[in-house]
Design a protein around this motif. Structure first.
Motif, PDB file in Angstrom:
ATOM      1  N   TYR A  11       0.974  -0.960  -0.020  1.00  0.00           N
ATOM      2  CA  TYR A  11      -0.080   0.109  -0.097  1.00  0.00           C
ATOM      3  C   TYR A  11       0.719   1.021   0.077  1.00  0.00           C
ATOM      4  N   TYR A  77     -10.789   2.359   3.225  1.00  0.00           N
ATOM      5  CA  TYR A  77      -9.943   1.612   2.888  1.00  0.00           C
ATOM      6  C   TYR A  77      -8.637   2.244   2.315  1.00  0.00           C
ATOM      7  N   LEU A  78      -7.455   1.729   2.449  1.00  0.00           N
ATOM      8  CA  LEU A  78      -6.147   2.362   1.977  1.00  0.00           C
ATOM      9  C   LEU A  78      -6.279   2.214   0.380  1.00  0.00           C
ATOM     10  N   LYS A  79      -6.179   3.263  -0.352  1.00  0.00           N
ATOM     11  CA  LYS A  79      -6.317   3.504  -1.728  1.00  0.00           C
ATOM     12  C   LYS A  79      -5.510   2.803  -2.750  1.00  0.00           C
ATOM     13  N   TYR A  80      -4.223   2.960  -2.504  1.00  0.00           N
ATOM     14  CA  TYR A  80      -3.281   2.538  -3.457  1.00  0.00           C
ATOM     15  C   TYR A  80      -2.589   1.393  -3.246  1.00  0.00           C
ATOM     16  N   GLU A  81      -3.445   0.285  -3.710  1.00  0.00           N
ATOM     17  CA  GLU A  81      -3.010  -1.168  -3.291  1.00  0.00           C
ATOM     18  C   GLU A  81      -2.191  -1.938  -4.709  1.00  0.00           C
TER      19      GLU A  81
END
Lengths: 91, 317
Positions: A11, A77-81
């Motif tokens: 992430y 939620y965390l955006k950059y997966e």
């Protein structure tokens, strides 16, 4: 000889692959390493680029989604997966 | 009810930003020992196999424990008898004051639970792998502006090998669905509780957390009490330290003097190591809106983050 998958999920702090790692997960299909929640406080790589340079293959990146009207400031939620894999010949 | 020492505005702003306040060793040892005696001890390993073994151990412990059952919605003041460890704990002036500052004088017990991290010997005897708990947010999706608090009570010393609760400061305003965040194995800035006996952490219900692995030979105990507010959570703390300076805008970006780290605005805009570049700014906005709720002041802003996006000049004809 079986081919098994190792999965690394990073992430990042933005959509750029050279951005800093802020969270991570690691799953090892060979069973040699057993990773679980809370098992490390520092990531193996500082950025997605470092993972690429170490032989991880990028297989998925989260898309950039439009912000729904009225919901622009809600965080979740965390955006950059980014999902990476390595294929291991497991003897 | 007993005396109480309420939180001040800096502590409240820290809670608004981090989602928690930690009080190391605040509970006297006589109460800790009484609590452990009332809680009871876990069965010793007997060689019984099976994945339900730890559940049975906990079931036996609850059945024989002196800790009370509490019906959801019971007013805290009546939930625990004064002579019990929990009754004494919630009446400690600092504990009482922190609770009242956050959820008011007539808060209600939602539920409580004894969390056990069993030692490795249990897992070996049961033949099941010992794993950490996935990171999660308690309960379910909760988009309210009002908030519950959870008291995490550590009645005995927690060493680094005991798998003390892992938590991620500043995650409390994120709207997620319980264990949907389990994939995030590790997050920058995560903390692992290592603490002296009698430590209390008061958390906003939304803080992401999970239990660790206990690698010692003794069970680890943590008792959690969830409390609901019964009134709006507006200016419930000791606001006597609020000054006009705490409501003023200050120069941003191009500044000639360092910012005072104890300004309310500084506390509300302190970043976390896990912040994304863009949504970190949304965290500031959401903290400011949270502080507006706590303050009962819809005009409050810190470093212009909300004023800028609310600026809609009207056209006059």
């Amino acid at each position: 000889m079986a081919t098994k998958q190792q999965v690394l999920v990073l992430y990042l702090s933005s959509s750029a692959l050279d951005a800093n790692v802020i969270a991570w997960a690691h799953y090892d299909g060979t069973g040699k390493d057993d990773h679980m929640s809370g098992d490390s406080d520092e990531p193996l790589y500082r950025s997605g680029m470092e993972a690429l340079a170490d032989g991880w293959r990028l297989i998925q990146a989260s898309p950039l989604a439009a912000h729904a009207p009225g919901d622009e400031f809600r965080t979740g939620y965390l955006k950059y997966e980014f999902f990476f894999e390595k294929l291991i010949n497991d003897e | 009810m007993s005396d109480c020492v309420k939180l001040n505005s800096r502590e409240m702003a820290e809670f608004a930003a981090e989602g928690l306040l930690r009080f190391d060793g605040i509970v006297p040892d006589v109460i800790n020992q009484q609590f452990l005696a009332e809680a009871g001890s876990v069965d010793t390993p007997s060689g019984e196999k099976g994945s339900n073994r730890t559940i049975k151990s906990l079931g036996n412990l609850m059945a024989h424990s002196s800790l009370p059952e509490v019906t959801p919605g019971t007013v805290l003041n009546t939930a625990y008898k004064e002579t019990t460890a929990l009754g004494e704990l919630v009446r400690l002036p600092v504990v009482r004051g922190a609770i009242e500052s956050l959820v008011g004088p007539e808060s209600m017990v939602d539920h409580h639970f004894l969390h056990l991290a069993l030692p490795s010997s249990y897992y070996k005897a049961a033949g099941i792998p010992q794993r950490t708990q996935h990171t999660h947010q308690d309960s379910t999706i909760d988009p309210r502006r009002a908030f519950d608090i959870q008291l995490f009570y550590f009645p005995h010393e927690v060493g680094p090998d005991m798998g003390g609760t892992r938590y991620v400061p500043g995650t409390h305003l994120r709207i997620v669905s319980e264990s949907a965040i389990a994939r995030y194995q590790n997050i920058r800035g995560q903390q692992h509780v290592v603490c002296p006996a009698g430590t209390l952490i008061l958390m906003h219900h939304g803080v992401w957390h999970g239990g660790g692995i206990n690698r010692t030979g003794e069970a680890r105990y943590m008792f959690k009490i969830r409390l609901n507010p019964s009134i709006p959570q507006v200016r419930l703390w000791d606001t006597s330290d609020l000054s006009p300076r705490d409501f003023e805008q200050r120069p941003i970006f191009f500044r000639k003097e360092a910012m005072n780290p104890n300004d309310i605005a500084s506390l509300l805009t302190r970043p976390q190591p896990w912040f994304e570049g863009d949504t970190g700014r949304l965290e500031y906005i959401n903290r400011i809106r949270f502080w507006r709720y706590l303050l009962g002041d819809e005009n409050f802003d810190a470093d212009y983050w909300v004023t800028r996006i609310e600026n809609e000049p009207s056209v006059t004809v």
